[in-house]
Design an enzyme around this catalytic site. Structure first.
Site, PDB file in Angstrom:
ATOM      1  N   ASP A   7     -36.110  10.662   4.678  1.00 35.38           N
ATOM      2  CA  ASP A   7     -35.581   9.512   5.485  1.00 35.38           C
ATOM      3  C   ASP A   7     -34.697   8.910   4.679  1.00 35.38           C
ATOM      4  O   ASP A   7     -34.750   8.665   3.272  1.00 35.38           O
ATOM      5  CB  ASP A   7     -37.037   9.110   5.898  1.00 35.38           C
ATOM      6  CG  ASP A   7     -36.544   7.797   6.745  1.00 35.38           C
ATOM      7  OD1 ASP A   7     -36.024   7.885   7.653  1.00 35.38           O
ATOM      8  OD2 ASP A   7     -37.025   6.507   6.365  1.00 35.38           O
ATOM      9  N   ASP A   9     -33.473   4.790   6.086  1.00 28.16           N
ATOM     10  CA  ASP A   9     -33.863   3.378   5.756  1.00 28.16           C
ATOM     11  C   ASP A   9     -35.320   3.320   5.515  1.00 28.16           C
ATOM     12  O   ASP A   9     -36.137   3.957   5.961  1.00 28.16           O
ATOM     13  CB  ASP A   9     -33.579   2.841   7.294  1.00 28.16           C
ATOM     14  CG  ASP A   9     -32.184   2.642   7.356  1.00 28.16           C
ATOM     15  OD1 ASP A   9     -31.439   2.976   6.398  1.00 28.16           O
ATOM     16  OD2 ASP A   9     -31.653   2.740   8.665  1.00 28.16           O
TER      17      ASP A   9
END
Length: 213
Positions: A7, A9
């Protein structure tokens, strides 16, 4: 060969303050409660957020306003990479890792350029898939692009929706950058930096850290 799917952010890039400010500014434009809007936005995709918090507004106009704010944040916002991110990404072999994000590729590339992080060959963004997290589709799509089987993949996440996405994809999922483990993760690290050694060990196949408690 083993693979790592990150991932972005909250996992590699510290963008919490940026996201909160963008959604606050957006909410104020529409006369909405910024805290409530942000609470909903944390667990839904933008179009779903608009349907819940601004059902009387044109969702296309809402999305255009949000995109404008997010693009401006990429140009002028202040954010950093989490400790350990540069070291980890620099050590990974090309073709052994990917980014899986609910954001858009041009914003990810802009942030990575500003923080000095490497961009991999495979980047699955919001435009690449019909279903976003917590659907397993984004992580399965990334694995397919890498030529990997789900059981060969390690997902690094910070949020419940991303963790659920990785688990539903049949992958090993480790959580980082949170004081408390997200439900379902196979391992939890308080910070990304704490996970660097074990992530590299997983990819190298020297041992199976996923089996550790």
């Amino acid at each position: 060969m083993r693979y790592v799917l990150f991932d972005v952010d909250g996992t590699l890039i510290d963008a919490v303050d940026n996201q909160r400010l963008v959604w606050r500014t957006w909410a104020e434009r529409y006369g909405l409660d910024p805290d409530e809007v942000y609470r909903v936005a944390l667990r839904t995709r933008p179009m779903e957020t608009f349907a819940q918090v601004a059902p009387d507004q044109d969702p296309r106009e809402c999305l255009a306003a949000l995109h404008e704010l997010e693009d401006e944040d990429v140009r002028s916002g202040a954010y950093t990479a989490f400790g350990g991110a540069s070291e980890l990404l620099s050590a990974l072999r090309p073709g052994s890792w990917a980014l899986v994000t609910s954001n858009y590729e041009h914003r990810v590339r802009g942030r990575f350029t500003r923080t000095g992080l490497r961009v991999p060959e495979v980047l699955v963004d919001a435009a690449a898939v019909e279903e976003g997290k917590p659907s397993p589709v984004p992580y399965l799509h990334a694995a397919a692009l890498l030529g990997a089987r789900p059981e060969e993949c390690l997902v690094i996440e910070d949020a419940p929706s991303g963790v659920e996405s990785g688990l539903r994809a049949g992958m090993t999922v480790w959580g980082v950058n949170a004081p408390v483990a997200v439900d379902g993760v196979h391992r939890h690290f308080g910070s990304l930096r704490e996970a660097v050694r074990d992530v590299l060990a997983f990819v190298s196949g020297r041992r199976d850290p996923a089996a550790r408690s």
